[in-house]
Design a protein around this motif. Structure first.
Motif, PDB file in Angstrom:
ATOM      1  N   PHE A   4       0.841  -1.202   0.000  1.00 19.69           N
ATOM      2  CA  PHE A   4       0.000   0.000   0.000  1.00 19.69           C
ATOM      3  C   PHE A   4       0.876   1.252   0.000  1.00 19.69           C
ATOM      4  O   PHE A   4       0.607   2.219  -0.739  1.00 19.69           O
ATOM      5  N   VAL A   5       1.934   1.257   0.808  1.00 17.89           N
ATOM      6  CA  VAL A   5       2.856   2.403   0.844  1.00 17.89           C
ATOM      7  C   VAL A   5       3.502   2.597  -0.518  1.00 17.89           C
ATOM      8  O   VAL A   5       3.657   3.741  -0.991  1.00 17.89           O
ATOM      9  N   GLY A   6       3.876   1.499  -1.173  1.00 19.85           N
ATOM     10  CA  GLY A   6       4.462   1.594  -2.504  1.00 19.85           C
ATOM     11  C   GLY A   6       3.520   2.263  -3.498  1.00 19.85           C
ATOM     12  O   GLY A   6       3.943   3.126  -4.288  1.00 19.85           O
ATOM     13  N   TYR A   7       2.254   1.886  -3.479  1.00 20.60           N
ATOM     14  CA  TYR A   7       1.264   2.516  -4.356  1.00 20.60           C
ATOM     15  C   TYR A   7       1.126   4.003  -4.025  1.00 20.60           C
ATOM     16  O   TYR A   7       0.960   4.841  -4.932  1.00 20.60           O
ATOM     17  N   CYS A   8       1.178   4.343  -2.739  1.00 22.16           N
ATOM     18  CA  CYS A   8       1.095   5.750  -2.338  1.00 22.16           C
ATOM     19  C   CYS A   8       2.283   6.547  -2.884  1.00 22.16           C
ATOM     20  O   CYS A   8       2.123   7.686  -3.353  1.00 22.16           O
ATOM     21  N   LEU A   9       3.483   5.965  -2.829  1.00 22.64           N
ATOM     22  CA  LEU A   9       4.673   6.655  -3.334  1.00 22.64           C
ATOM     23  C   LEU A   9       4.592   6.872  -4.838  1.00 22.64           C
ATOM     24  O   LEU A   9       4.984   7.947  -5.347  1.00 22.64           O
ATOM     25  N   VAL A  10       4.087   5.888  -5.561  1.00 22.64           N
ATOM     26  CA  VAL A  10       3.898   6.051  -7.014  1.00 22.64           C
ATOM     27  C   VAL A  10       2.886   7.163  -7.276  1.00 22.64           C
ATOM     28  O   VAL A  10       3.070   7.999  -8.178  1.00 22.64           O
ATOM     29  N   PHE A  11       1.824   7.206  -6.480  1.00 22.80           N
ATOM     30  CA  PHE A  11       0.812   8.260  -6.618  1.00 22.80           C
ATOM     31  C   PHE A  11       1.439   9.630  -6.394  1.00 22.80           C
ATOM     32  O   PHE A  11       1.147  10.599  -7.120  1.00 22.80           O
ATOM     33  N   LEU A  12       2.348   9.745  -5.416  1.00 27.02           N
ATOM     34  CA  LEU A  12       2.970  11.024  -5.088  1.00 27.02           C
ATOM     35  C   LEU A  12       3.946  11.481  -6.165  1.00 27.02           C
ATOM     36  O   LEU A  12       4.202  12.683  -6.300  1.00 27.02           O
ATOM     37  N   VAL A  13       4.478  10.551  -6.926  1.00 30.38           N
ATOM     38  CA  VAL A  13       5.358  10.926  -8.038  1.00 30.38           C
ATOM     39  C   VAL A  13       4.582  11.755  -9.056  1.00 30.38           C
ATOM     40  O   VAL A  13       5.106  12.721  -9.646  1.00 30.38           O
TER      41      VAL A  13
ATOM     42  N   HIS B 289       1.597  13.279  -8.304  1.00 29.41           N
ATOM     43  CA  HIS B 289       0.820  14.313  -7.610  1.00 29.41           C
ATOM     44  C   HIS B 289       1.700  14.881  -6.492  1.00 29.41           C
ATOM     45  O   HIS B 289       1.581  14.492  -5.330  1.00 29.41           O
ATOM     46  N   GLN B 290       2.592  15.798  -6.876  1.00 28.07           N
ATOM     47  CA  GLN B 290       3.539  16.345  -5.919  1.00 28.07           C
ATOM     48  C   GLN B 290       2.812  17.079  -4.789  1.00 28.07           C
ATOM     49  O   GLN B 290       1.968  17.945  -5.036  1.00 28.07           O
ATOM     50  N   PRO B 291       3.101  16.746  -3.528  1.00 27.03           N
ATOM     51  CA  PRO B 291       2.457  17.448  -2.409  1.00 27.03           C
ATOM     52  C   PRO B 291       2.954  18.880  -2.293  1.00 27.03           C
ATOM     53  O   PRO B 291       4.103  19.182  -2.658  1.00 27.03           O
ATOM     54  N   ALA B 292       2.109  19.740  -1.785  1.00 27.84           N
ATOM     55  CA  ALA B 292       2.479  21.153  -1.642  1.00 27.84           C
ATOM     56  C   ALA B 292       3.549  21.349  -0.584  1.00 27.84           C
ATOM     57  O   ALA B 292       4.371  22.264  -0.669  1.00 27.84           O
TER      58      ALA B 292
ATOM     59  N   VAL C 165      -0.539  11.938   0.825  1.00 35.53           N
ATOM     60  CA  VAL C 165      -1.543  11.636  -0.196  1.00 35.53           C
ATOM     61  C   VAL C 165      -2.820  12.429   0.057  1.00 35.53           C
ATOM     62  O   VAL C 165      -3.457  12.936  -0.878  1.00 35.53           O
ATOM     63  N   HIS C 166      -3.185  12.550   1.321  1.00 34.11           N
ATOM     64  CA  HIS C 166      -4.382  13.322   1.690  1.00 34.11           C
ATOM     65  C   HIS C 166      -3.986  14.385   2.706  1.00 34.11           C
ATOM     66  O   HIS C 166      -4.086  14.162   3.917  1.00 34.11           O
ATOM     67  N   PRO C 167      -3.537  15.561   2.258  1.00 37.70           N
ATOM     68  CA  PRO C 167      -3.145  16.621   3.199  1.00 37.70           C
ATOM     69  C   PRO C 167      -4.348  17.113   4.000  1.00 37.70           C
ATOM     70  O   PRO C 167      -5.485  17.076   3.533  1.00 37.70           O
ATOM     71  N   GLY C 168      -4.063  17.575   5.205  1.00 43.29           N
ATOM     72  CA  GLY C 168      -5.119  18.143   6.012  1.00 43.29           C
ATOM     73  C   GLY C 168      -5.981  17.108   6.697  1.00 43.29           C
ATOM     74  O   GLY C 168      -5.601  15.944   6.850  1.00 43.29           O
ATOM     75  N   PHE C 169      -7.181  17.538   7.072  1.00 42.96           N
ATOM     76  CA  PHE C 169      -8.056  16.654   7.850  1.00 42.96           C
ATOM     77  C   PHE C 169      -9.512  16.769   7.430  1.00 42.96           C
ATOM     78  O   PHE C 169     -10.409  16.448   8.198  1.00 42.96           O
ATOM     79  N   ASP C 170      -9.742  17.241   6.207  1.00 41.57           N
ATOM     80  CA  ASP C 170     -11.099  17.335   5.680  1.00 41.57           C
ATOM     81  C   ASP C 170     -11.356  16.123   4.786  1.00 41.57           C
ATOM     82  O   ASP C 170     -10.743  15.987   3.726  1.00 41.57           O
TER      83      ASP C 170
END
Length: 485
Positions: free
Chosen positions: A169-178, A180-183, A255-260
């Motif tokens: 799951f972490v691996g998929y998240c890292l690919v997603f972040l490639v 979708h660069q976080p702010a 992957v999901h910044p914030g808390f909304d």
């Protein structure tokens, strides 16, 4: 010793576990995928700094883990907090501590089976939750009755598989972040909306994820070189679990910044939602399998440790000895104690997960507090006879750990506190009956510091022989009744 004498001796637990097996049991108890399940709740409570909350919880629990490690080194006995309190405080307090942590050890298998059954019912709704409860409890009970070797092998495979799915799951998240660069890479650790109070409150919730690291001490009498391996295992379980929880929460918060999370209640299924975002519906269903696999491994490990505490208290005589305090000669397991924990699944059938969790938190944090106090008591008793007992390690850190766990107790819901104190009151009444209003001593077996039974001259008609007074610098060993050995 003759063959006839050997045959007449009752069966005992056997030392079959090494360090990797004990660590695997501790990690399974904590459930590696739990961080994915409660991420949304922690993110909301901490205002989008879930990894910091897990880091705070890791540090807080590490203080108590160090206390358990010290006690396990000095007393490699399966009774855990119950035995430590009896030896270093007194027998009535030890009994009440054991009775209190029974809320944790006795009801946590039920919670593990219930949570897993809810997940399975969500995946396969045609099969009701009660049917999954019977299946899960029946399988883990059978495995734990058959023997420790089988339990060890099954748990090791399931724990490795559960950790693998979390890392996938972490691996998929890292690919997603490639893509979708976080702010910000620091916002998950601290941001303009963060507060010390909010992170502390979230850390208190996250601390529940670490319940179970102490359970490895119940395996002391079944672990090779327990004086060395059990303390190491206690600390390793917290460190590995803390690093895993914090790292996974950090990636999820990127992957999901914030808390909304959109609508009310969405934080409860945030892990599943994120799995869909990074890998699609099919992948999310597979990561849901991680929770199911971890749930079964957790149920297996929890039932194993719970049965050992029941066995130890039965062996002492504070619970019915013929039922709880015996080991099967063929399987080398306390089969009736295991079976009794299996029957707890019938209690769980009528409960929700929220109510079920309220059973365990009071007992867990009470036990944690007492073990920290026991370390300080050990220092006071032994400071003149044992070298190397530092004030920092045996007084300051345990005192801070006790303050933390007392604070965690105050954060429990009113329901949890009512259940906890009611259970404690019932234990006090049982103790009154056992001791006939404290006119008799609290029942106990006389054990040395390694868990071996000592002969009791007073009850077996053997003349007592006074032990020689130790010379200067020699450790002053006392038995459970305060007599020199």
């Amino acid at each position: 010793m003759s063959v006839e004498q050997t045959a007449q001796q009752p069966a005992q637990l056997e030392k079959r576990l090494g360090l990797p097996s004990v660590v695997a049991f501790g990690l399974a108890y904590m459930a590696p995928s739990l961080v994915m399940v409660i991420f949304g709740v922690i993110a909301v409570e901490s205002a989008g700094t879930a990894p910091t909350a897990f880091l705070v919880a890791s540090g807080a629990m590490l203080l108590t883990a160090l206390s358990y490690a010290k006690m396990a080194k000095h007393y490699p006995v399966s009774g855990s907090a119950y035995f430590y309190a009896r030896r270093l405080l007194n027998s009535p307090i030890g009994f009440l501590v054991g009775w209190s942590i029974l809320l944790d050890y006795l009801f946590l298998p039920m919670v593990a089976w219930l949570v897993q059954s809810v997940y399975l019912n969500a995946q396969f709704p045609d099969i009701p939750v009660w049917a999954w409860m019977l299946l899960n409890a029946g399988l883990t009970t059978l495995i734990n009755i058959v023997g420790l070797v089988l339990s060890d092998r099954v748990n090791m495979v399931l724990t490795i598989f559960a950790v693998f799915l979390v890392l996938l799951f972490v691996g998929y998240c890292l690919v997603f972040l490639v893509h979708h660069q976080p702010a910000s890479y620091t916002a998950p650790l601290w941001n303009p909306t963060s507060t010390v109070a909010g992170v502390s409150a979230a850390g208190a919730i996250a601390a529940y994820s670490y319940l179970g690291f102490d359970a490895v001490t119940t395996l002391s009498e079944e672990t090779r070189n327990a004086k060395k391996n059990i303390p190491r295992a206690v600390v390793l379980v917290i460190v590995i679990g803390g690093v895993l929880f914090t790292a996974v929460a950090y990636v999820m918060q990127l992957v999901h910044p914030g808390f909304d999370f959109g609508k009310a209640g969405a934080e409860q299924v945030a892990g599943y939602t994120l799995s869909i975002d990074v890998g699609g519906k099919a992948f999310a269903d597979w990561t849901n399998l991680a929770g199911i696999v971890a749930g079964f491994a957790s149920g297996l490990a929890v039932q194993l440790s719970s049965s050992r505490l029941l066995y130890f208290m039965g062996r002492d005589g504070v619970l019915p000895k013929r039922f709880f305090g015996t080991v099967n000669a063929r399987t080398k397991t306390p089969i009736w104690a295991v079976a009794f924990t299996g029957l707890m699944c019938f209690v769980g059938m009528g409960l929700t997960t929220d109510v079920a969790y309220s059973f365990i938190n009071f007992g867990a944090f009470t036990g944690f507090t007492i073990v920290n106090i026991c370390v300080i008591a050990f220092f006071i008793r032994k400071r003149g006879t044992k070298s190397g007992l530092s004030v920092i390690g045996y007084v300051v850190l345990p005192a801070v750990g006790a303050c933390v766990t007392i604070w965690l107790l105050t954060q429990l819901s009113p329901t949890a506190l009512i259940i906890g104190f009611s259970w404690l009151a019932a234990g006090f009444l049982w103790l009154l009956w056992l001791t006939r209003g404290f006119r008799r001593p609290t029942p106990s077996m006389r054990l040395n510091d390694t868990g071996a039974e000592l002969p009791d001259p007073e009850t077996r008609g053997i003349p007592a022989v006074p032990a020689p007074t130790p010379t200067a610098g020699e450790p002053d060993h006392l038995d459970d009744l305060g007599r020199r050995r």
